[in-house]
Design an enzyme around this catalytic site. Structure first.
Site, PDB file in Angstrom:
ATOM      1  N   GLU A  93      96.140  35.709  38.265  1.00 37.38           N
ATOM      2  CA  GLU A  93      95.383  34.634  37.315  1.00 37.38           C
ATOM      3  C   GLU A  93      94.985  35.322  36.270  1.00 37.38           C
ATOM      4  O   GLU A  93      94.694  36.468  35.973  1.00 37.38           O
ATOM      5  CB  GLU A  93      94.463  33.669  37.958  1.00 37.38           C
ATOM      6  CG  GLU A  93      93.170  34.557  38.272  1.00 37.38           C
ATOM      7  CD  GLU A  93      92.311  33.768  39.176  1.00 37.38           C
ATOM      8  OE1 GLU A  93      92.225  33.535  40.276  1.00 37.38           O
ATOM      9  OE2 GLU A  93      91.467  32.906  38.322  1.00 37.38           O
ATOM     10  N   CYS A 106      92.068  37.046  28.842  1.00 40.09           N
ATOM     11  CA  CYS A 106      91.602  37.934  30.111  1.00 40.09           C
ATOM     12  C   CYS A 106      92.441  38.142  31.250  1.00 40.09           C
ATOM     13  O   CYS A 106      93.036  37.172  31.743  1.00 40.09           O
ATOM     14  CB  CYS A 106      90.335  37.300  30.852  1.00 40.09           C
ATOM     15  SG  CYS A 106      89.670  38.131  32.295  1.00 40.09           S
ATOM     16  N   CYS A 113      92.120  43.635  44.935  1.00 47.20           N
ATOM     17  CA  CYS A 113      91.483  44.617  44.370  1.00 47.20           C
ATOM     18  C   CYS A 113      90.722  45.110  45.565  1.00 47.20           C
ATOM     19  O   CYS A 113      90.433  44.628  46.754  1.00 47.20           O
ATOM     20  CB  CYS A 113      90.240  44.105  43.360  1.00 47.20           C
ATOM     21  SG  CYS A 113      89.240  45.495  42.870  1.00 47.20           S
ATOM     22  N   CYS A 117      83.290  44.467  45.602  1.00 48.23           N
ATOM     23  CA  CYS A 117      82.062  44.089  45.188  1.00 48.23           C
ATOM     24  C   CYS A 117      81.678  42.750  45.868  1.00 48.23           C
ATOM     25  O   CYS A 117      82.401  42.232  46.070  1.00 48.23           O
ATOM     26  CB  CYS A 117      82.274  44.146  43.700  1.00 48.23           C
ATOM     27  SG  CYS A 117      82.488  45.523  42.653  1.00 48.23           S
ATOM     28  N   CYS A 120      82.335  39.305  44.445  1.00 49.67           N
ATOM     29  CA  CYS A 120      83.608  39.101  43.829  1.00 49.67           C
ATOM     30  C   CYS A 120      84.462  38.344  44.593  1.00 49.67           C
ATOM     31  O   CYS A 120      84.672  39.110  45.635  1.00 49.67           O
ATOM     32  CB  CYS A 120      83.841  40.351  43.045  1.00 49.67           C
ATOM     33  SG  CYS A 120      85.451  40.034  42.117  1.00 49.67           S
ATOM     34  N   SER A 192      87.379  46.607  31.404  1.00 50.80           N
ATOM     35  CA  SER A 192      86.063  46.662  32.193  1.00 50.80           C
ATOM     36  C   SER A 192      86.371  47.468  33.361  1.00 50.80           C
ATOM     37  O   SER A 192      87.221  47.199  34.272  1.00 50.80           O
ATOM     38  CB  SER A 192      85.928  45.317  32.441  1.00 50.80           C
ATOM     39  OG  SER A 192      84.856  45.112  33.296  1.00 50.80           O
ATOM     40  N   CYS A 334      85.959  34.792  38.354  1.00 50.33           N
ATOM     41  CA  CYS A 334      86.858  35.592  38.715  1.00 50.33           C
ATOM     42  C   CYS A 334      87.523  35.574  39.977  1.00 50.33           C
ATOM     43  O   CYS A 334      86.800  35.420  41.173  1.00 50.33           O
ATOM     44  CB  CYS A 334      86.164  37.135  38.789  1.00 50.33           C
ATOM     45  SG  CYS A 334      85.204  37.408  37.516  1.00 50.33           S
TER      46      CYS A 334
HETATM   47  N1  SAH Z   1      87.184  45.603  38.267  1.00 51.56           N
HETATM   48  C1  SAH Z   1      86.732  45.686  36.878  1.00 51.56           C
HETATM   49  C2  SAH Z   1      87.104  44.217  36.072  1.00 51.56           C
HETATM   50  C3  SAH Z   1      87.220  43.126  36.951  1.00 51.56           C
HETATM   51  S1  SAH Z   1      85.829  42.230  37.153  1.00 51.56           S
HETATM   52  C4  SAH Z   1      85.156  45.697  36.844  1.00 51.56           C
HETATM   53  O1  SAH Z   1      84.449  45.698  37.993  1.00 51.56           O
HETATM   54  O2  SAH Z   1      84.546  45.377  35.993  1.00 51.56           O
HETATM   55  C5  SAH Z   1      85.167  41.709  35.707  1.00 51.56           C
HETATM   56  C6  SAH Z   1      83.803  41.500  35.637  1.00 51.56           C
HETATM   57  O3  SAH Z   1      83.309  40.191  36.502  1.00 51.56           O
HETATM   58  C7  SAH Z   1      82.911  42.574  36.516  1.00 51.56           C
HETATM   59  O4  SAH Z   1      81.865  42.984  35.461  1.00 51.56           O
HETATM   60  C8  SAH Z   1      82.316  42.122  37.752  1.00 51.56           C
HETATM   61  O5  SAH Z   1      81.377  42.695  38.273  1.00 51.56           O
HETATM   62  C9  SAH Z   1      82.195  40.632  37.216  1.00 51.56           C
HETATM   63  N2  SAH Z   1      82.042  39.666  38.429  1.00 51.56           N
HETATM   64  C10 SAH Z   1      82.944  39.467  39.446  1.00 51.56           C
HETATM   65  N3  SAH Z   1      82.721  38.367  40.266  1.00 51.56           N
HETATM   66  C11 SAH Z   1      81.753  37.767  39.744  1.00 51.56           C
HETATM   67  C12 SAH Z   1      80.719  36.839  40.045  1.00 51.56           C
HETATM   68  N4  SAH Z   1      81.020  35.721  40.983  1.00 51.56           N
HETATM   69  N5  SAH Z   1      79.847  36.216  39.109  1.00 51.56           N
HETATM   70  C13 SAH Z   1      79.718  37.141  37.967  1.00 51.56           C
HETATM   71  N6  SAH Z   1      80.427  38.255  37.561  1.00 51.56           N
HETATM   72  C14 SAH Z   1      81.336  38.587  38.662  1.00 51.56           C
END
Ligand code: SAH
Length: 345
Positions: A93, A106, A113, A117, A120, A192, A334
């Site tokens: 996406e 974006c 991935c 995290c 996420c 990022s 995301c």
């Molecule tokens: N892997 C990279 C880029 C993709 S995530 C990274 O970690 O930066 C892009 C951003 O969205 C990151 O800051 C991630 O931590 C954040 N993110 C992911 N899921 C989220 C959520 N449910 N709420 C808020 N931010 C989120």
């Protein structure tokens, strides 16, 4: 014989490839223009190439062209979410966001991935594979074609960890900024990362003018480990040192992303610790109210807590903004569109 992914080739490589087919150099120029300037979705659009040449290209190459599976347009702010199908059937996406200063896309950098995290949605199914440069580019090309609007800013903040797909990311940036392609300024590109230290340093040494955004999300090492498994590999101080190095090499101000999670990382003490952590770094802190996903119990901090957190940082002279939520009505967060599609199919 493996087919050549021609949309991932830079101009020189494309010239060599066309020479290997016995074609004249100006054919490479025409082909490059069709791919990266006219954004052709198909080899058959390339009408100034002979049918014979197009046939030869179909036999020897893979022409990356993403198929739009779904396009959702927000009734609130015009944000558009795209679900694309890749040639191997995987879906990814991308998002188009409209701002006063221009259109921003974006993009995803991987299918899935492996960073894990906790909050996420993109990482729930693990990593399937890296995206090729052509597959990163074509998210932007298709969106520009379908929306009919010029895209001026790119953020590599969709599904995937871009610094876990380093070589393809770099190639993508080179093609995207090429004057014979979309010619997007390096300054309009943000990458990022969750903080892969050696690759932050490697990127710093490339001396590009792109913006580096670091997903910090915690004010100390212990809390970071709870939210981001990558913290077990790299200590938060190593990550911060790498960002200091990035600034030293490039002069580019660092962005820190901090997703505020209710009751987890949003206290006044957190704001104080965060200020001390990044206080000496030329940076900007982006506060993101966490977007709750149904697989986890994390909740957003309430409005007053978010404001208080921001005020505390400002008092400590940290540049800070609260990220405006976009596309709230269309599965904006995301990985959620892809996830819901995969759950259904
Ligand atoms: N892997 C990279 C880029 C993709 S995530 C990274 O970690 O930066 C892009 C951003 O969205 C990151 O800051 C991630 O931590 C954040 N993110 C992911 N899921 C989220 C959520 N449910 N709420 C808020 N931010 C989120």
């Amino acid at each position: 014989m493996e087919k050549t992914d021609i949309k991932s080739l830079d101009y020189e490589e494309l010239q060599q490839f066309m020479a290997s087919l016995g074609e004249k150099p100006f054919r490479a120029k025409q082909l490059y223009e069709w791919m990266h300037e006219k954004l052709a979705a198909d080899l058959d659009e390339m009408t100034n190439l002979s049918k014979g040449l197009r046939k030869k290209l179909k036999e020897t190459t893979d022409y990356t062209s993403l198929e739009v599976v779904e396009r959702l347009v927000s009734g609130i702010d015009g944000t558009e979410k795209y679900l694309f199908r890749l040639s191997d059937g995987n879906v990814i996406e991308s998002v188009l966001m409209r701002y006063h200063h221009g259109n921003s896309v974006c993009i995803s950098s991987q299918v899935g991935c492996r960073m894990g995290c906790r909050f996420c949605a993109s990482t729930l199914g693990g990593l399937t594979r890296n995206l090729k440069p052509s597959e990163m580019l074509d998210q932007i090309y298709r969106i520009q074609q379908v929306s009919g609007e010029r895209v001026s800013n790119i953020v590599v903040m969709g599904t995937g960890e871009p610094l876990d797909n380093y070589d393809n990311l770099l190639k993508f940036i080179r093609l995207l900024t090429d004057e014979h392609g979309l010619n997007i300024s390096q300054r309009n590109i943000t990458v990022s990362t969750c903080g892969i230290v050696e690759n932050i340093r490697r990127l710093a040494n490339e001396k590009l003018q792109i913006t580096l955004a670091i997903s910090l999300h915690a004010s100390n090492q212990e809390k970071r480990k709870e939210l981001m498994p990558i913290a077990y590999k790299y200590d938060i101080h190593e990550v911060l040192d790498a960002t200091r190095y990035y600034f030293g090499q490039t002069g580019r101000r660092i962005t820190f992303e901090y997703s505020l999670v209710g009751g987890v990382n949003d206290t006044e003490e957190d704001a104080r610790e965060l200020s001390a952590l990044v206080g000496d770094i030329n940076c900007h802190v982006n506060l993101i109210p966490v977007n709750p996903i149904k697989e986890r119990s994390y909740v957003q901090s309430n409005h007053a807590v978010i404001e208080a957190f921001k005020n505390k940082l400002e008092k400590n002279r940290i540049n800070v903004t609260i990220r405006r939520e976009m596309g709230r009505d269309i599965n904006g967060a995301c990985g959620q569109l892809r996830k819901s599609y995969m759950d259904e199919n």
